[in-house]
Design a protein around this motif. Structure first.
Motif, PDB file in Angstrom:
ATOM      1  N   ARG A 290       0.830  -1.207   0.000  1.00 22.56           N
ATOM      2  CA  ARG A 290       0.000   0.000   0.000  1.00 22.56           C
ATOM      3  C   ARG A 290       0.863   1.255   0.000  1.00 22.56           C
ATOM      4  NH1 ARG A 290      -3.400  -2.879   3.637  1.00 22.56           N
ATOM      5  NH2 ARG A 290      -2.353  -1.911   5.410  1.00 22.56           N
ATOM      6  N   THR A 291       1.939   1.236   0.796  1.00 24.33           N
ATOM      7  CA  THR A 291       2.853   2.382   0.851  1.00 24.33           C
ATOM      8  C   THR A 291       3.457   2.637  -0.518  1.00 24.33           C
ATOM      9  OG1 THR A 291       3.394   1.978   3.171  1.00 24.33           O
ATOM     10  CG2 THR A 291       4.957   3.293   1.900  1.00 24.33           C
ATOM     11  N   TRP A 292       3.943   1.592  -1.173  1.00 25.47           N
ATOM     12  CA  TRP A 292       4.557   1.759  -2.502  1.00 25.47           C
ATOM     13  C   TRP A 292       3.539   2.225  -3.531  1.00 25.47           C
ATOM     14  CZ3 TRP A 292       7.028  -3.639  -1.594  1.00 25.47           C
ATOM     15  CH2 TRP A 292       8.146  -3.493  -0.772  1.00 25.47           C
ATOM     16  N   GLN A 293       2.295   1.732  -3.426  1.00 24.22           N
ATOM     17  CA  GLN A 293       1.265   2.141  -4.383  1.00 24.22           C
ATOM     18  C   GLN A 293       0.915   3.606  -4.208  1.00 24.22           C
ATOM     19  OE1 GLN A 293      -0.040   0.123  -6.963  1.00 24.22           O
ATOM     20  NE2 GLN A 293      -0.594   2.210  -7.570  1.00 24.22           N
ATOM     21  N   VAL A 294       0.848   4.072  -2.966  1.00 26.72           N
ATOM     22  CA  VAL A 294       0.600   5.492  -2.714  1.00 26.72           C
ATOM     23  C   VAL A 294       1.716   6.331  -3.314  1.00 26.72           C
ATOM     24  CG1 VAL A 294       0.495   7.266  -0.920  1.00 26.72           C
ATOM     25  CG2 VAL A 294      -0.826   5.160  -0.665  1.00 26.72           C
ATOM     26  N   GLN A 295       2.952   5.897  -3.134  1.00 22.49           N
ATOM     27  CA  GLN A 295       4.087   6.625  -3.708  1.00 22.49           C
ATOM     28  C   GLN A 295       3.993   6.669  -5.227  1.00 22.49           C
ATOM     29  OE1 GLN A 295       7.464   4.563  -2.081  1.00 22.49           O
ATOM     30  NE2 GLN A 295       7.258   5.486  -0.051  1.00 22.49           N
ATOM     31  N   ILE A 296       3.607   5.549  -5.830  1.00 27.23           N
ATOM     32  CA  ILE A 296       3.446   5.489  -7.280  1.00 27.23           C
ATOM     33  C   ILE A 296       2.376   6.475  -7.735  1.00 27.23           C
ATOM     34  CG2 ILE A 296       2.577   4.040  -9.177  1.00 27.23           C
ATOM     35  CD1 ILE A 296       3.936   1.660  -7.756  1.00 27.23           C
ATOM     36  N   ASN A 297       1.243   6.500  -7.034  1.00 30.46           N
ATOM     37  CA  ASN A 297       0.151   7.403  -7.409  1.00 30.46           C
ATOM     38  C   ASN A 297       0.584   8.863  -7.359  1.00 30.46           C
ATOM     39  OD1 ASN A 297      -1.451   5.142  -7.671  1.00 30.46           O
ATOM     40  ND2 ASN A 297      -2.442   5.376  -5.674  1.00 30.46           N
ATOM     41  N   VAL A 298       1.339   9.218  -6.305  1.00 28.10           N
ATOM     42  CA  VAL A 298       1.822  10.595  -6.161  1.00 28.10           C
ATOM     43  C   VAL A 298       2.764  10.948  -7.293  1.00 28.10           C
ATOM     44  CG1 VAL A 298       3.223  12.144  -4.737  1.00 28.10           C
ATOM     45  CG2 VAL A 298       1.509  10.663  -3.662  1.00 28.10           C
ATOM     46  N   MET A 299       3.689  10.060  -7.601  1.00 29.35           N
ATOM     47  CA  MET A 299       4.684  10.346  -8.649  1.00 29.35           C
ATOM     48  C   MET A 299       4.053  10.383 -10.035  1.00 29.35           C
ATOM     49  SD  MET A 299       8.169   8.412  -7.365  1.00 29.35           S
ATOM     50  CE  MET A 299       7.399   6.887  -6.831  1.00 29.35           C
ATOM     51  N   GLU A 300       3.039   9.551 -10.259  1.00 30.64           N
ATOM     52  CA  GLU A 300       2.373   9.559 -11.564  1.00 30.64           C
ATOM     53  C   GLU A 300       1.664  10.886 -11.816  1.00 30.64           C
ATOM     54  OE1 GLU A 300       1.442   4.855 -12.517  1.00 30.64           O
ATOM     55  OE2 GLU A 300      -0.064   6.047 -11.435  1.00 30.64           O
ATOM     56  N   LYS A 301       1.156  11.506 -10.751  1.00 28.06           N
ATOM     57  CA  LYS A 301       0.503  12.813 -10.896  1.00 28.06           C
ATOM     58  C   LYS A 301       1.500  13.916 -11.248  1.00 28.06           C
ATOM     59  CE  LYS A 301      -3.373  11.804  -7.791  1.00 28.06           C
ATOM     60  NZ  LYS A 301      -4.046  12.136  -6.495  1.00 28.06           N
ATOM     61  N   GLN A 302       2.764  13.679 -10.933  1.00 27.51           N
ATOM     62  CA  GLN A 302       3.792  14.683 -11.204  1.00 27.51           C
ATOM     63  C   GLN A 302       4.326  14.602 -12.632  1.00 27.51           C
ATOM     64  OE1 GLN A 302       6.716  13.930  -8.181  1.00 27.51           O
ATOM     65  NE2 GLN A 302       5.445  14.737  -6.511  1.00 27.51           N
ATOM     66  N   LEU A 303       4.021  13.506 -13.314  1.00 23.97           N
ATOM     67  CA  LEU A 303       4.511  13.331 -14.682  1.00 23.97           C
ATOM     68  C   LEU A 303       3.867  14.355 -15.617  1.00 23.97           C
ATOM     69  CD1 LEU A 303       4.388   9.421 -14.987  1.00 23.97           C
ATOM     70  CD2 LEU A 303       6.433  10.850 -14.769  1.00 23.97           C
ATOM     71  N   GLY A 304       4.636  14.815 -16.562  1.00 24.06           N
ATOM     72  CA  GLY A 304       4.105  15.749 -17.557  1.00 24.06           C
ATOM     73  C   GLY A 304       4.400  17.195 -17.249  1.00 24.06           C
ATOM     74  N   GLY A 305       4.525  17.531 -15.979  1.00 22.45           N
ATOM     75  CA  GLY A 305       4.788  18.921 -15.615  1.00 22.45           C
ATOM     76  C   GLY A 305       6.221  19.156 -15.200  1.00 22.45           C
ATOM     77  N   GLU A 306       7.090  18.184 -15.456  1.00 27.53           N
ATOM     78  CA  GLU A 306       8.488  18.281 -15.037  1.00 27.53           C
ATOM     79  C   GLU A 306       9.405  18.270 -16.264  1.00 27.53           C
ATOM     80  OE1 GLU A 306       9.342  18.738 -12.005  1.00 27.53           O
ATOM     81  OE2 GLU A 306       7.502  18.247 -10.914  1.00 27.53           O
ATOM     82  N   SER A 307      10.664  18.568 -16.016  1.00 31.88           N
ATOM     83  CA  SER A 307      11.660  18.510 -17.089  1.00 31.88           C
ATOM     84  C   SER A 307      11.871  17.071 -17.525  1.00 31.88           C
ATOM     85  CB  SER A 307      12.982  19.099 -16.597  1.00 31.88           C
ATOM     86  OG  SER A 307      13.515  18.276 -15.553  1.00 31.88           O
ATOM     87  N   ALA A 308      12.524  16.900 -18.672  1.00 31.02           N
ATOM     88  CA  ALA A 308      12.765  15.556 -19.193  1.00 31.02           C
ATOM     89  C   ALA A 308      13.594  14.735 -18.210  1.00 31.02           C
ATOM     90  CB  ALA A 308      13.481  15.646 -20.543  1.00 31.02           C
ATOM     91  N   PHE A 309      14.584  15.393 -17.583  1.00 29.64           N
ATOM     92  CA  PHE A 309      15.436  14.685 -16.625  1.00 29.64           C
ATOM     93  C   PHE A 309      14.630  14.240 -15.405  1.00 29.64           C
ATOM     94  CE2 PHE A 309      18.169  14.882 -12.815  1.00 29.64           C
ATOM     95  CZ  PHE A 309      19.053  13.869 -13.131  1.00 29.64           C
ATOM     96  N   LYS A 310      13.817  15.174 -14.878  1.00 26.27           N
ATOM     97  CA  LYS A 310      12.996  14.854 -13.709  1.00 26.27           C
ATOM     98  C   LYS A 310      11.956  13.785 -14.040  1.00 26.27           C
ATOM     99  CE  LYS A 310      11.465  15.473  -9.495  1.00 26.27           C
ATOM    100  NZ  LYS A 310      12.256  15.005  -8.328  1.00 26.27           N
ATOM    101  N   THR A 311      11.406  13.874 -15.260  1.00 25.68           N
ATOM    102  CA  THR A 311      10.413  12.875 -15.684  1.00 25.68           C
ATOM    103  C   THR A 311      11.037  11.498 -15.751  1.00 25.68           C
ATOM    104  OG1 THR A 311       9.144  14.503 -16.953  1.00 25.68           O
ATOM    105  CG2 THR A 311       8.881  12.177 -17.564  1.00 25.68           C
ATOM    106  N   GLU A 312      12.269  11.440 -16.269  1.00 26.76           N
ATOM    107  CA  GLU A 312      12.971  10.152 -16.351  1.00 26.76           C
ATOM    108  C   GLU A 312      13.216   9.578 -14.962  1.00 26.76           C
ATOM    109  OE1 GLU A 312      17.151   8.280 -18.126  1.00 26.76           O
ATOM    110  OE2 GLU A 312      16.589  10.345 -18.576  1.00 26.76           O
TER     111      GLU A 312
END
Length: 214
Positions: A74-96
């Motif tokens: 559950r902890t890892w899934q929450v982390q995944i959900n948070v990071m997936e929401k950050q995709l698209g609004g970051e630099s290419a390096f940060k997205t990678e």
């Protein structure tokens, strides 16, 4: 000795003694002997395949290891959900970096599920005791355990033994042979073992009580 100390010599003696119950005119004496073996396994609470499947499911859902594994996932899934929401609004390096971190946690979840599955399978081979109620037959003090139906363990009746024979490929048993020879033999052997085991416990209890009094 067979039930509590896993004494194979005691198992063999019981097997020979119980084989005397096989009718002389039995058509499938080979299967009659096998049914006696299965009855001895059930009596000694050595889980057979159908029981192991049920126990594996219970260990995966109601053991302390299951609770720890589920918390981690559950902890890892929450982390995944948070990071997936950050995709698209970051630099290419940060997205990678985010994608790499997400994939890493997804693999952790897969690995943890596999570890839990292997743990549950290993535990299911050791004992018939229900891990949900820990052998008490109840949960929350008064509620009958739904995992074992209140028996405290995952038991196997004659119809379950028949399924076990089919699933393990030992034999396809006809209805006539099953009802005329095998089902009754299994039940009578098992009931006899339980009665003798209970009687033995009573006699030993009386002897211990007398020794303490003296």
């Amino acid at each position: 000795m067979w039930r509590w100390l896993n004494d194979m010599y005691a198992f063999e003696r019981l097997q020979r003694k119980m084989e005397a119950l096989i009718p002389a005119d039995a058509k499938r004496k080979d299967l009659c002997k096998h049914m006696i073996t299965l009855a001895l396994m059930v009596f000694a609470e050595k889980p057979l395949e159908p029981q192991q499947r049920k126990l594996t499911s219970l260990w995966k859902n109601h053991s302390e290891q299951a609770r720890r594994s589920k918390r981690l996932m559950r902890t890892w899934q929450v982390q995944i959900n948070v990071m997936e929401k950050q995709l698209g609004g970051e630099s290419a390096f940060k997205t990678e970096q985010l994608v790499t971190a997400i994939e890493k946690r997804k693999q952790w979840i897969v690995d943890e599920r596999h570890r839990l599955e292997e743990y549950a399978k290993a535990q299911a081979k050791k004992s018939c005791q229900c891990p949900k109620c820990r052998g008490t037959g109840v949960t929350r003090v008064v509620d009958t355990c739904s995992g074992c139906g209140g028996s405290g363990g995952v038991t196997l009746k004659a119809d379950g033994v028949r399924k076990h024979l089919r699933q393990t490929g030992i034999s396809q048993v006809s209805d006539s042979v099953w009802s005329a020879e095998l089902e009754g033999l299994f039940e009578s052997v098992l009931m006899g073992l339980y009665w003798e085991g209970s009687e033995m416990s009573r006699v030993l209890g009386e002897r211990l009580l007398n020794e303490n009094v003296q």
